[in-house]
Design an enzyme around this catalytic site. Sequence first.
Site, PDB file in Angstrom:
ATOM      1  N   GLU A  52       1.080  -1.126  -0.007  1.00 13.38           N
ATOM      2  CA  GLU A  52      -0.057  -0.107  -0.114  1.00 13.38           C
ATOM      3  C   GLU A  52       0.886   1.248  -0.135  1.00 13.38           C
ATOM      4  O   GLU A  52       1.565   1.409   0.981  1.00 13.38           O
ATOM      5  CB  GLU A  52      -0.935   0.004   1.281  1.00 13.38           C
ATOM      6  CG  GLU A  52      -1.993   1.006   1.228  1.00 13.38           C
ATOM      7  CD  GLU A  52      -2.696   0.612  -0.163  1.00 13.38           C
ATOM      8  OE1 GLU A  52      -3.304  -0.582  -0.459  1.00 13.38           O
ATOM      9  OE2 GLU A  52      -3.560   1.707  -0.635  1.00 13.38           O
ATOM     10  N   SER A  53       0.928   2.086  -0.995  1.00 14.28           N
ATOM     11  CA  SER A  53       1.973   3.209  -1.259  1.00 14.28           C
ATOM     12  C   SER A  53       1.636   4.229  -0.208  1.00 14.28           C
ATOM     13  O   SER A  53       2.740   4.789   0.269  1.00 14.28           O
ATOM     14  CB  SER A  53       1.658   3.659  -2.526  1.00 14.28           C
ATOM     15  OG  SER A  53       0.426   4.139  -2.793  1.00 14.28           O
ATOM     16  N   CYS A  71       4.200  -2.422  -8.589  1.00 17.74           N
ATOM     17  CA  CYS A  71       3.005  -2.193  -8.042  1.00 17.74           C
ATOM     18  C   CYS A  71       3.238  -0.817  -7.274  1.00 17.74           C
ATOM     19  O   CYS A  71       3.307   0.403  -7.786  1.00 17.74           O
ATOM     20  CB  CYS A  71       2.247  -3.105  -7.557  1.00 17.74           C
ATOM     21  SG  CYS A  71       0.468  -3.151  -7.524  1.00 17.74           S
ATOM     22  N   ARG A 115      -3.581   5.417  -9.445  1.00 21.12           N
ATOM     23  CA  ARG A 115      -3.576   4.333  -8.439  1.00 21.12           C
ATOM     24  C   ARG A 115      -4.948   3.563  -8.742  1.00 21.12           C
ATOM     25  O   ARG A 115      -5.919   4.011  -9.027  1.00 21.12           O
ATOM     26  CB  ARG A 115      -3.721   4.903  -6.944  1.00 21.12           C
ATOM     27  CG  ARG A 115      -2.330   5.282  -6.755  1.00 21.12           C
ATOM     28  CD  ARG A 115      -2.471   5.959  -5.097  1.00 21.12           C
ATOM     29  NE  ARG A 115      -2.640   4.751  -4.178  1.00 21.12           N
ATOM     30  CZ  ARG A 115      -3.337   5.044  -3.007  1.00 21.12           C
ATOM     31  NH1 ARG A 115      -3.384   6.125  -2.747  1.00 21.12           N
ATOM     32  NH2 ARG A 115      -3.337   3.755  -2.247  1.00 21.12           N
ATOM     33  N   ARG A 171      -5.059  -4.974  -7.403  1.00 22.51           N
ATOM     34  CA  ARG A 171      -5.414  -3.673  -7.225  1.00 22.51           C
ATOM     35  C   ARG A 171      -4.115  -2.455  -7.855  1.00 22.51           C
ATOM     36  O   ARG A 171      -3.833  -1.686  -6.914  1.00 22.51           O
ATOM     37  CB  ARG A 171      -5.669  -3.409  -5.851  1.00 22.51           C
ATOM     38  CG  ARG A 171      -6.929  -3.874  -5.256  1.00 22.51           C
ATOM     39  CD  ARG A 171      -7.181  -3.678  -3.726  1.00 22.51           C
ATOM     40  NE  ARG A 171      -6.228  -4.521  -3.025  1.00 22.51           N
ATOM     41  CZ  ARG A 171      -5.056  -4.258  -2.529  1.00 22.51           C
ATOM     42  NH1 ARG A 171      -4.979  -3.042  -2.074  1.00 22.51           N
ATOM     43  NH2 ARG A 171      -4.576  -5.190  -1.770  1.00 22.51           N
ATOM     44  N   HIS A 181       2.958  -7.989 -10.658  1.00 23.91           N
ATOM     45  CA  HIS A 181       4.004  -8.494  -9.455  1.00 23.91           C
ATOM     46  C   HIS A 181       4.759  -9.856 -10.249  1.00 23.91           C
ATOM     47  O   HIS A 181       4.369 -10.862  -9.865  1.00 23.91           O
ATOM     48  CB  HIS A 181       3.159  -9.280  -8.486  1.00 23.91           C
ATOM     49  CG  HIS A 181       2.592  -8.080  -7.788  1.00 23.91           C
ATOM     50  ND1 HIS A 181       3.103  -7.547  -6.364  1.00 23.91           N
ATOM     51  CD2 HIS A 181       1.286  -7.449  -7.906  1.00 23.91           C
ATOM     52  CE1 HIS A 181       2.350  -6.621  -6.012  1.00 23.91           C
ATOM     53  NE2 HIS A 181       1.255  -6.512  -6.725  1.00 23.91           N
ATOM     54  N   GLU A 199       7.168 -11.155  -8.924  1.00 22.31           N
ATOM     55  CA  GLU A 199       7.717 -12.176  -7.727  1.00 22.31           C
ATOM     56  C   GLU A 199       6.603 -12.891  -7.303  1.00 22.31           C
ATOM     57  O   GLU A 199       6.854 -13.958  -6.521  1.00 22.31           O
ATOM     58  CB  GLU A 199       8.066 -11.027  -6.624  1.00 22.31           C
ATOM     59  CG  GLU A 199       6.904 -10.636  -5.685  1.00 22.31           C
ATOM     60  CD  GLU A 199       6.281  -9.221  -6.418  1.00 22.31           C
ATOM     61  OE1 GLU A 199       6.704  -8.874  -7.551  1.00 22.31           O
ATOM     62  OE2 GLU A 199       5.392  -8.709  -5.604  1.00 22.31           O
TER      63      GLU A 199
HETATM   64  N1  GLN Z   1      -3.210  -0.076  -4.421  1.00 20.24           N
HETATM   65  C1  GLN Z   1      -2.157  -0.235  -4.065  1.00 20.24           C
HETATM   66  C2  GLN Z   1      -1.707   1.302  -3.928  1.00 20.24           C
HETATM   67  O1  GLN Z   1      -2.146   1.855  -4.504  1.00 20.24           O
HETATM   68  C3  GLN Z   1      -1.066  -0.921  -4.648  1.00 20.24           C
HETATM   69  C4  GLN Z   1      -1.403  -2.577  -4.911  1.00 20.24           C
HETATM   70  C5  GLN Z   1      -0.237  -3.301  -4.829  1.00 20.24           C
HETATM   71  O2  GLN Z   1       0.795  -2.774  -4.569  1.00 20.24           O
HETATM   72  N2  GLN Z   1      -0.493  -4.575  -4.913  1.00 20.24           N
HETATM   73  O3  GLN Z   1      -0.740   1.674  -3.171  1.00 20.24           O
END
Ligand code: GLN
Length: 187
Positions: free
Chosen positions: A48-49, A79, A106, A134, A169, A171
């Site tokens: 989650e940024s 991400c 985002r 997401r 991702h 990874e």
């Molecule tokens: N939705 C997340 C964000 O806005 C990013 C999602 C993720 O890293 N898998 O930070």
Amino acid sequence: MRIGVLALQGAFAEHLAVLARLGVDGFEIRERADLNGGIDGLILPGGESTVMGRLLRETGLFGPLKEFIQRGLPVFGTCAGMILLARRIENDPVVHFGTMDITVRRNAYGRQLGSFHTAEEFHGIGRIPMTFIRAPYITEVEDGVRVLATVDGNKVAAECGKTLVTSFHPELTEDLRVHRYFLGKIR
Ligand code: GLN
């Protein structure tokens, strides 16, 4: 070669597992002292940024990491990691490192139903599996940024100098080629 993985939150363990499979020395970055042993490359994981941005500032890692990146440290953002590197976030007034000249959106696929798998061409690698959770995508790139992959017309991977970003991702798949591609930027 020592690769630091930001380990404040999110999918950092999976990146460390990929590095181990590739026989590369990876280490967790949780506090400033973790930077003392030297660093040849940096991975900013998914998560989650907003949370990572807050923790980066609280731990005092933000300043030193930004300086390393500005000086040319190879960095791979997946991400949320891509969001941390973007110069502009379309739907968020906050800028984190802001070292890469891209605009991202985002949760571009929607918040709830935004997770999916696909496979697409990645420039110079071939067709690779892609897992999106997401995820953001890139809505604008400035001169000097090379788009490396698109899905349904949306830009999902790009590079500029020693910075590599993916919406997805790598990874979380068995395919190690994107990480290998990043390591190629260091050697
Ligand atoms: N939705 C997340 C964000 O806005 C990013 C999602 C993720 O890293 N898998 O930070």
